[in-house]
Write an enzyme that holds these catalytic residues in place. Structure first.
Site, PDB file in Angstrom:
ATOM      1  N   SER A 153       0.837  -1.202   0.000  1.00  0.00           N
ATOM      2  CA  SER A 153       0.000   0.000   0.000  1.00  0.00           C
ATOM      3  C   SER A 153       0.878   1.261   0.000  1.00  0.00           C
ATOM      4  CB  SER A 153      -0.961  -0.049   1.199  1.00  0.00           C
ATOM      5  OG  SER A 153      -2.002   0.884   1.061  1.00  0.00           O
ATOM      6  N   ASP A 230     -10.133  -5.669  -3.279  1.00  0.00           N
ATOM      7  CA  ASP A 230      -9.551  -4.616  -2.445  1.00  0.00           C
ATOM      8  C   ASP A 230     -10.464  -3.389  -2.490  1.00  0.00           C
ATOM      9  OD1 ASP A 230      -7.960  -2.426  -1.511  1.00  0.00           O
ATOM     10  OD2 ASP A 230      -6.135  -3.518  -2.024  1.00  0.00           O
ATOM     11  N   HIS A 263      -7.280  -6.150   0.905  1.00  0.00           N
ATOM     12  CA  HIS A 263      -6.109  -5.298   1.136  1.00  0.00           C
ATOM     13  C   HIS A 263      -5.311  -5.737   2.366  1.00  0.00           C
ATOM     14  CE1 HIS A 263      -4.062  -1.538   0.074  1.00  0.00           C
ATOM     15  NE2 HIS A 263      -4.033  -1.168   1.349  1.00  0.00           N
TER      16      HIS A 263
END
Length: 284
Positions: A153, A230, A263
């Site tokens: 991320s 996600d 995620h």
């Protein structure tokens, strides 16, 4: 506090050791922690291990990856040390530093801030300059001249941008669900406007999709895994913008869209072995 790392934790895992350290960072002006997984080795061995840096995402510390990813199994098998730094300065008590989860503490974005208020947020220099020097001077079993970088991320953004601007320092790069085009997403716009000011050309220096056209003499393919479920895929992560930029620059990219994955670290743990192997091909 001393600049020399002080060990504050140790746990045996897959024949090696997770060790956690604390030190004073002159770059950031505060105490910092980082974690290292040392692969198994005999006491008499003079073997030096290559290093894979892992940059974590928003709200994380140096511990999330070490505790949750399971990366140590393959790192032990391949003989690669894992180094996980923290995600921002801490304890500076800058006004507003903890008001939101996506900015300030736990959200350093791996850049060097230029605005006066956030001048201590220099995670780029900490990762690229201070930490490798600290490791090479204090841990003789680590070979920091053989290094690769990865992350998740915000940390995937950090890994990609740091790699592209320092191709002489890192052998390979990979990322999970990276923020690849921060100048065009809410997370990036919030962080960059506060850390870097209003000049968009300054923002582009920390945007992988912008950088790939300038730094594209890349031999090892870039590996990215992205979960199709996600929640941040369409409005924050924008992998297909990076994919298009890589195609235009003739940069080898392996972008794997993974059906059903989100995620989280469940996603990371599912594919981390592939990433360790990807880096082993470049490091070992």
């Amino acid at each position: 506090m001393e600049e020399t790392p002080m060990q504050i934790g140790s746990n045996k895992m897959f024949g090696g050791y997770n060790k956690r350290y604390k030190h004073y960072s002159p770059t950031l002006g505060c105490a910092m922690t980082f974690s290292v997984f040392f692969p198994p080795s005999s006491p008499s061995s003079s073997q030096k291990f290559p290093v894979l840096y892992w940059l974590s995402g928003l709200t994380c510390t140096d511990e999330n990856f070490i505790i949750k990813s399971g990366a140590q199994r393959m790192a032990a098998a391949k003989g690669i040390a894992l180094v996980a730094p923290d995600t921002s300065p801490r304890g500076l008590n800058v006004e507003g530093e903890s008001e939101s989860w996506d900015f300030g503490v736990g959200a350093g974005f791996y850049l060097n801030a230029t605005t006066e208020k956030w001048k201590n947020w220099r995670m780029y220099d900490y990762i690229v300059k201070e930490l490798p020097t600290l490791l090479s001077e204090n841990f003789e079993q680590l070979d920091t001249t053989r290094a690769s970088i990865s992350g998740h991320s915000m940390g995937g953004h950090g890994a990609l941008t740091i790699y592209l601007k320092n191709l002489d320092k890192y052998k390979s790069v990979s990322a999970f669900a990276p923020i690849v085009n921060p100048i065009n997403c809410p997370w990036g716009q919030k962080a960059f406007s506060n850390y870097l000011g209003t000049n968009n050309s300054d923002w582009e220096e920390y945007d992988a999709t912008c950088l790939i056209s300038k730094f594209n003499n890349i031999s090892a393919p870039i590996l990215i895994d992205q979960g199709e479920d996600d929640n941040f895929l369409k409005n924050q992560l924008l992998p297909h913008k990076f994919e298009a930029a890589c195609k235009d620059a003739s940069v080898p990219l392996i972008l794997r869209m993974q059906p059903g994955y989100d995620h989280s670290y469940y996603f990371i743990a599912s594919f981390i072995d592939d990433h360790i192997s990807h880096h082993a091909n470049a490091l070992v």
